[in-house]
Design a protein around this motif. Structure first.
Motif, PDB file in Angstrom:
ATOM      1  N   SER A   1       0.832  -1.203   0.000  1.00 21.97           N
ATOM      2  CA  SER A   1       0.000   0.000   0.000  1.00 21.97           C
ATOM      3  C   SER A   1       0.869   1.255   0.000  1.00 21.97           C
ATOM      4  CB  SER A   1      -0.924  -0.006   1.219  1.00 21.97           C
ATOM      5  OG  SER A   1      -1.691   1.165   1.274  1.00 21.97           O
TER       6      SER A   1
ATOM      7  N   HIS B   1       1.129   4.223  -2.939  1.00 20.77           N
ATOM      8  CA  HIS B   1       1.004   5.661  -2.716  1.00 20.77           C
ATOM      9  C   HIS B   1       2.234   6.421  -3.217  1.00 20.77           C
ATOM     10  CE1 HIS B   1      -2.242   4.249  -0.055  1.00 20.77           C
ATOM     11  NE2 HIS B   1      -2.819   5.344  -0.508  1.00 20.77           N
TER      12      HIS B   1
ATOM     13  N   GLU C   1      -9.993  -0.734  -6.037  1.00 22.05           N
ATOM     14  CA  GLU C   1      -9.932   0.277  -4.977  1.00 22.05           C
ATOM     15  C   GLU C   1      -8.715   1.174  -5.171  1.00 22.05           C
ATOM     16  OE1 GLU C   1     -10.097  -1.710  -1.181  1.00 22.05           O
ATOM     17  OE2 GLU C   1     -12.085  -2.548  -1.603  1.00 22.05           O
ATOM     18  N   TYR C   2      -7.586   0.561  -5.520  1.00 22.93           N
ATOM     19  CA  TYR C   2      -6.389   1.347  -5.805  1.00 22.93           C
ATOM     20  C   TYR C   2      -6.618   2.260  -7.006  1.00 22.93           C
ATOM     21  CZ  TYR C   2      -3.162  -1.140  -2.635  1.00 22.93           C
ATOM     22  OH  TYR C   2      -2.499  -1.639  -1.541  1.00 22.93           O
TER      23      TYR C   2
ATOM     24  N   ALA D   1      -9.404   3.555  -8.083  1.00 18.00           N
ATOM     25  CA  ALA D   1     -10.275   4.660  -7.680  1.00 18.00           C
ATOM     26  C   ALA D   1      -9.498   5.704  -6.878  1.00 18.00           C
ATOM     27  CB  ALA D   1     -11.448   4.120  -6.871  1.00 18.00           C
ATOM     28  N   GLU D   2      -8.612   5.231  -6.022  1.00 14.57           N
ATOM     29  CA  GLU D   2      -7.802   6.144  -5.223  1.00 14.57           C
ATOM     30  C   GLU D   2      -6.871   6.974  -6.109  1.00 14.57           C
ATOM     31  OE1 GLU D   2      -4.934   5.762  -1.354  1.00 14.57           O
ATOM     32  OE2 GLU D   2      -6.381   4.163  -1.748  1.00 14.57           O
ATOM     33  N   ALA D   3      -6.262   6.336  -7.092  1.00 17.17           N
ATOM     34  CA  ALA D   3      -5.366   7.044  -8.014  1.00 17.17           C
ATOM     35  C   ALA D   3      -6.138   8.045  -8.869  1.00 17.17           C
ATOM     36  CB  ALA D   3      -4.621   6.051  -8.891  1.00 17.17           C
TER      37      ALA D   3
ATOM     38  N   LYS E   1      -8.501   9.884  -8.024  1.00 17.18           N
ATOM     39  CA  LYS E   1      -8.696  11.127  -7.265  1.00 17.18           C
ATOM     40  C   LYS E   1      -7.562  12.109  -7.511  1.00 17.18           C
ATOM     41  CE  LYS E   1     -11.125   8.770  -3.519  1.00 17.18           C
ATOM     42  NZ  LYS E   1     -11.026   8.308  -2.122  1.00 17.18           N
ATOM     43  N   ASN E   2      -6.394  11.573  -7.874  1.00 16.05           N
ATOM     44  CA  ASN E   2      -5.232  12.410  -8.181  1.00 16.05           C
ATOM     45  C   ASN E   2      -5.000  12.535  -9.683  1.00 16.05           C
ATOM     46  OD1 ASN E   2      -4.339  12.867  -5.419  1.00 16.05           O
ATOM     47  ND2 ASN E   2      -3.852  10.699  -5.401  1.00 16.05           N
TER      48      ASN E   2
END
Length: 138
Positions: free
Chosen positions: A16, A20, A67-68, A70-72, A74-75
């Motif tokens: 994780s 990031h 999930e990863y 979706a998180e990426a 956001k950036n």
């Protein structure tokens, strides 16, 4: 600098952290990211139960990778997802060579030196045999 990066994740905390760091690097370098998970199934045989178990592991991996992704997003960092089956170190090394990655980013589970000596380490194997630089994140 690093335009094509492979991130290998296994569901661990260090993976994780590696993810990031890769998103941060991709933002700064405008890099293309591929996020990979290798399903390692050590159960022998070709029974229906074995195939069901492998499919279940792949489904869990896909949820984690989504999930990863979706998180990426956001950036504003797009990610391609890769799920493969086999020996993790070998698959990562072969994938990196086949797709000409500039960098591999992965976590380490932080095993003791003695345990690594006995069973080996995926990150150690990748560092020694990859055709590109490898960043290992603790």
């Amino acid at each position: 600098m690093f335009s094509n990066i492979l991130i290998a994740v296994d569901g661990s905390e260090s993976a994780s952290k590696a993810f990031h760091r890769s998103v941060y690097l991709a933002e700064k370098c405008n890099s293309k990211l591929d996020l990979a998970h290798v399903v390692q199934c050590e159960v022998g045989g070709d029974s229906a139960n074995t195939f069901d178990m492998i499919e279940e592991l792949k489904d869990k991996a896909m949820k984690m990778l989504e999930e990863y992704r979706a998180e990426a997003a956001k950036n504003n960092v797009p990610i391609q997802i890769v799920i493969m089956q086999g020996d993790p170190a070998k698959v990562i090394i072969e994938l990196a060579k086949a797709k000409s990655y500039d960098l591999i980013i992965m976590g380490t589970r932080g095993r003791s030196s003695f345990k690594e000596l006995l069973i080996g380490s995926v990150s150690q194997k990748v560092m020694h045999h990859a055709s590109c630089p490898v960043m290992v994140v603790r």
